[in-house]
Design an enzyme around this catalytic site. Structure first.
Site, PDB file in Angstrom:
ATOM      1  N   ASN A 146       0.810  -1.234   0.000  1.00 48.31           N
ATOM      2  CA  ASN A 146       0.000   0.000   0.000  1.00 48.31           C
ATOM      3  C   ASN A 146       0.838   1.277   0.000  1.00 48.31           C
ATOM      4  O   ASN A 146       0.485   2.254  -0.649  1.00 48.31           O
ATOM      5  CB  ASN A 146      -1.026  -0.019   1.132  1.00 48.31           C
ATOM      6  N   GLU A 242       4.200  -4.280  12.299  1.00 41.88           N
ATOM      7  CA  GLU A 242       3.199  -3.230  12.048  1.00 41.88           C
ATOM      8  C   GLU A 242       2.118  -3.904  11.219  1.00 41.88           C
ATOM      9  O   GLU A 242       2.328  -4.183  10.039  1.00 41.88           O
ATOM     10  CB  GLU A 242       3.823  -2.062  11.254  1.00 41.88           C
ATOM     11  N   CYS A 276      -3.295   1.245   6.469  1.00 41.74           N
ATOM     12  CA  CYS A 276      -3.463   0.523   7.736  1.00 41.74           C
ATOM     13  C   CYS A 276      -4.329   1.332   8.684  1.00 41.74           C
ATOM     14  O   CYS A 276      -5.129   0.774   9.420  1.00 41.74           O
ATOM     15  CB  CYS A 276      -2.105   0.207   8.345  1.00 41.74           C
ATOM     16  N   GLU A 449       7.454   1.700  15.116  1.00 42.73           N
ATOM     17  CA  GLU A 449       8.350   2.428  14.228  1.00 42.73           C
ATOM     18  C   GLU A 449       8.280   3.907  14.570  1.00 42.73           C
ATOM     19  O   GLU A 449       7.365   4.368  15.243  1.00 42.73           O
ATOM     20  CB  GLU A 449       7.932   2.232  12.771  1.00 42.73           C
TER      21      GLU A 449
HETATM   22  P1  NAD Z   1       0.933  -9.253   3.489  1.00 45.81           P
HETATM   23  O1  NAD Z   1       1.023  -9.646   4.919  1.00 45.81           O
HETATM   24  O2  NAD Z   1       0.242 -10.135   2.546  1.00 45.81           O
HETATM   25  O3  NAD Z   1       2.401  -9.040   2.869  1.00 45.81           O
HETATM   26  C1  NAD Z   1       3.342  -8.165   3.457  1.00 45.81           C
HETATM   27  C2  NAD Z   1       4.735  -8.626   3.079  1.00 45.81           C
HETATM   28  O4  NAD Z   1       5.010  -9.894   3.684  1.00 45.81           O
HETATM   29  C3  NAD Z   1       4.976  -8.825   1.587  1.00 45.81           C
HETATM   30  O5  NAD Z   1       6.269  -8.348   1.268  1.00 45.81           O
HETATM   31  C4  NAD Z   1       4.904 -10.338   1.442  1.00 45.81           C
HETATM   32  O6  NAD Z   1       5.615 -10.824   0.312  1.00 45.81           O
HETATM   33  C5  NAD Z   1       5.551 -10.787   2.721  1.00 45.81           C
HETATM   34  N1  NAD Z   1       5.251 -12.155   3.117  1.00 45.81           N
HETATM   35  C6  NAD Z   1       4.264 -12.976   2.661  1.00 45.81           C
HETATM   36  N2  NAD Z   1       4.324 -14.163   3.319  1.00 45.81           N
HETATM   37  C7  NAD Z   1       5.349 -14.076   4.203  1.00 45.81           C
HETATM   38  C8  NAD Z   1       5.888 -14.958   5.195  1.00 45.81           C
HETATM   39  N3  NAD Z   1       5.367 -16.167   5.398  1.00 45.81           N
HETATM   40  N4  NAD Z   1       6.925 -14.541   5.923  1.00 45.81           N
HETATM   41  C9  NAD Z   1       7.442 -13.307   5.751  1.00 45.81           C
HETATM   42  N5  NAD Z   1       6.984 -12.420   4.841  1.00 45.81           N
HETATM   43  C10 NAD Z   1       5.937 -12.807   4.080  1.00 45.81           C
HETATM   44  O7  NAD Z   1       0.331  -7.784   3.527  1.00 45.81           O
HETATM   45  P2  NAD Z   1      -0.156  -6.910   2.285  1.00 45.81           P
HETATM   46  O8  NAD Z   1      -1.427  -7.537   1.814  1.00 45.81           O
HETATM   47  O9  NAD Z   1       0.990  -6.704   1.363  1.00 45.81           O
HETATM   48  O10 NAD Z   1      -0.454  -5.495   2.976  1.00 45.81           O
HETATM   49  C11 NAD Z   1      -1.662  -5.127   3.509  1.00 45.81           C
HETATM   50  C12 NAD Z   1      -1.649  -5.273   5.024  1.00 45.81           C
HETATM   51  O11 NAD Z   1      -0.602  -4.498   5.591  1.00 45.81           O
HETATM   52  C13 NAD Z   1      -2.911  -4.746   5.660  1.00 45.81           C
HETATM   53  O12 NAD Z   1      -3.356  -5.643   6.650  1.00 45.81           O
HETATM   54  C14 NAD Z   1      -2.471  -3.438   6.305  1.00 45.81           C
HETATM   55  O13 NAD Z   1      -3.271  -3.003   7.369  1.00 45.81           O
HETATM   56  C15 NAD Z   1      -1.090  -3.770   6.713  1.00 45.81           C
HETATM   57  N6  NAD Z   1      -0.313  -2.547   6.926  1.00 45.81           N
HETATM   58  C16 NAD Z   1       0.031  -2.194   8.205  1.00 45.81           C
HETATM   59  C17 NAD Z   1       0.715  -1.010   8.437  1.00 45.81           C
HETATM   60  C18 NAD Z   1       1.107  -0.588   9.827  1.00 45.81           C
HETATM   61  O14 NAD Z   1       1.952   0.296   9.963  1.00 45.81           O
HETATM   62  N7  NAD Z   1       0.543  -1.179  10.871  1.00 45.81           N
HETATM   63  C19 NAD Z   1       1.071  -0.197   7.359  1.00 45.81           C
HETATM   64  C20 NAD Z   1       0.701  -0.583   6.076  1.00 45.81           C
HETATM   65  C21 NAD Z   1       0.015  -1.774   5.874  1.00 45.81           C
END
Ligand code: NAD
Length: 473
Positions: A146, A242, A276, A449
């Protein structure tokens, strides 16, 4: 496919083991080819970061910070290129992409000004005890799709200033801006200090389980965060998570519905709701519920949903096909359980566009209220009294952010203090600042962070406890 992208490993821009296509979500079509790492390349990246660590951590901190400042300068010099690429891979309207790039260099500069703090814990009778902070080693920085640029900088800035080296792995649907940043790192930093590798959701687990990775800085979904925590356990890695959120906006009864509705609408629809801390559910006093919903309905009708490269677009597409399918599924449920007064469906055009959607008269247990929708969809609920609404808002496994809207700031602040989340904004939204810590409560995260506390997350607190050598009898 107009341009070649390379991984960054040990200071060299290199090919992947294979390639995959990157889709522009505004068209649904591939527009670039991304190099993909395999396990051997991942191991090379970690080995390069490990080999670079002794010299980098021994480099004076002012020099490290100066190099982080230079990364920020280079990012600014290429800001237009970054912003256009960000819009094409991520989908957000160009002005929002420009803002993300500008805020990213600002974050690097903020961390370049910060220093880990040392403190004297005791200094009496010849006993001197102090705590200072040492770097951890190799940091695996894993980012979601995102905000791929700024979420990488939130990790790289503190990691480098504190003396760590980094392997950055972006999400597979938004890898290109990270690779572009790798080009800058290749120019500015010693080899191995930052490495950038890409995958198709298959290397994250290897990275988080790698014995030579000391810390995982992860931003992504709560479901993946749980896996990260589990696989980091093998070598007791430091982990910051996060994760997801289901942030509520509470509108108090002393506001003008039109004013609050505008703010809440913007907070829900920014980046097509894929934030998020986007407002994911709104709670409005029963007495102004109809007026408030009418205002939201009008605002949804005025929004310009289009390719983020088109001038005037206010809402872009959902970022990828999987998320697009998920939002459509939640819309089916919302139509069944509530009263959809704006949007409610996908647009009939190529790409992953969803019409901005407002749902009213929906029960608390509907999926669109309880789950993180991560799309341009806002459920609006009514309430009778403050204690009741606070209990309903807090009845969630998430606890990332939240907003309170009220003319009486003191009263709104009282309500804010009772919300179980890491951050609550009063009369503003997404006031994220690199000098102010950001962290999730409950299943929205662990550690955090930004700010001095965010910098310290990239260090080990080290105690030295000294007394004069006692003579022996
Ligand atoms: P996701 O969890 O699907 O993927 C995030 C990252 O993790 C990607 O780089 C992915 O390739 C990697 N990944 C996938 N499987 C993994 C594993 N088993 N081990 C380690 N890494 C792995 O998330 P997304 O769909 O890309 O992003 C959306 C989510 O992120 C939403 O839930 C959003 O709320 C959250 N988000 C949180 C914050 C925050 O600061 N709290 C900020 C932005 C987004």
């Amino acid at each position: 496919m107009e341009r070649e992208f390379k991984l960054l490993i040990d200071g060299a821009l290199v090919d992947g083991a294979s390639c995959f296509e990157v889709i522009n979500p505004a068209t649904g079509e591939a527009f670039a080819s991304c190099p993909k790492a395999d396990e051997a390349l991942l191991n090379r990246a970690v080995a390069a970061a490990k080999a670079a660590f002794p010299a980098w951590s021994a480099t004076p901190i002012d020099r490290r910070a100066a190099l982080v400042d230079i990364l920020a300068d280079k990012l600014d010099e290429r800001a237009d290129e970054f912003a256009a690429l960000l819009t094409r891979e991520q989908g957000k309207p160009l002005p929002q992409a420009q803002f993300e790039v500008m805020a990213s260099s600002g974050t690097l500069r903020a961390f370049a000004q910060m220093r880990p703090e040392s403190r004297v814990l005791r200094d009496e009778g010849g006993n001197r005890v102090f705590e200072h902070r040492t770097p951890l080693g190799v940091v695996a920085a894993i980012t979601p799709w995102n905000y791929p640029v700024i979420l990488a900088m939130n990790k790289i800035g503190p990691a480098l200033v504190a003396g760590n080296t980094v392997v950055l792995k972006p999400a597979p649907t938004t890898p290109l801006t990270s690779l572009l940043f790798g080009e800058i790192c290749a120019e500015v930093l010693p080899p191995g200090v930052i490495n950038v590798i890409c995958d198709q959701n298959d290397l994250g687990q290897l990275l988080t389980g790698h014995p030579d990775v000391a810390k995982v800085a992860f931003t992504g979904s709560t479901a993946t965060g749980k896996k990260v925590m589990a696989s980091s356990a093998g070598s007791i890695k430091r982990v910051t998570l996060e994760l997801g959120g289901n942030d509520a906006a509470i509108v108090l009864d002393d506001v003008e519905p039109a004013v609050a509705a505008r703010k809440v609408f913007d907070g829900a629809m920014i980046n097509a709701g894929q934030v998020c801390v986007a407002i994911k559910r709104a709670y409005v006093p029963r007495s102004m519920y109809d007026d408030f919903c009418d205002e939201l309905q009008q605002l949804a009708g005025q929004a310009v949903v289009d390719d983020g490269m088109c001038q005037g677009a206010t809402i872009g597409p959902v970022q990828n096909a999987v998320q697009y399918a998920k939002v459509k599924e939640l819309l089916d449920d919302a139509r069944e359980r509530g009263n959809v007064i704006a949007g409610g469906s996908a647009l009939d055009r190529p790409g992953y566009f969803i019409a901005p959607t407002i749902v009213r008269d929906i029960p608390d247990d509907a999926r669109i209220v309880r789950e993180e929708q991560f799309g341009p969809v806002l459920p609006v609920l009514s309430y009778e009294d403050t204690d009741e609404v606070i209990a309903r808002v807090n009845d969630s496994e998430y606890g990332l952010g939240g907003t309170i809207w009220g003319n009486d700031v003191a009263r709104a602040t009282e309500v804010a203090m009772r919300i179980d989340s890491g951050t609550v904004w009063v009369n503003q939204h997404m006031a994220i600042d690199p000098f102010i810590p950001f962290r999730g409560a409950k299943q929205s995260g662990m550690g955090g962070e930004l700010g001095q506390a965010g910098l310290h997350e990239y260090t080990q607190a080290h105690i030295v406890n000294a007394v004069p050598l006692e003579p022996v009898a």
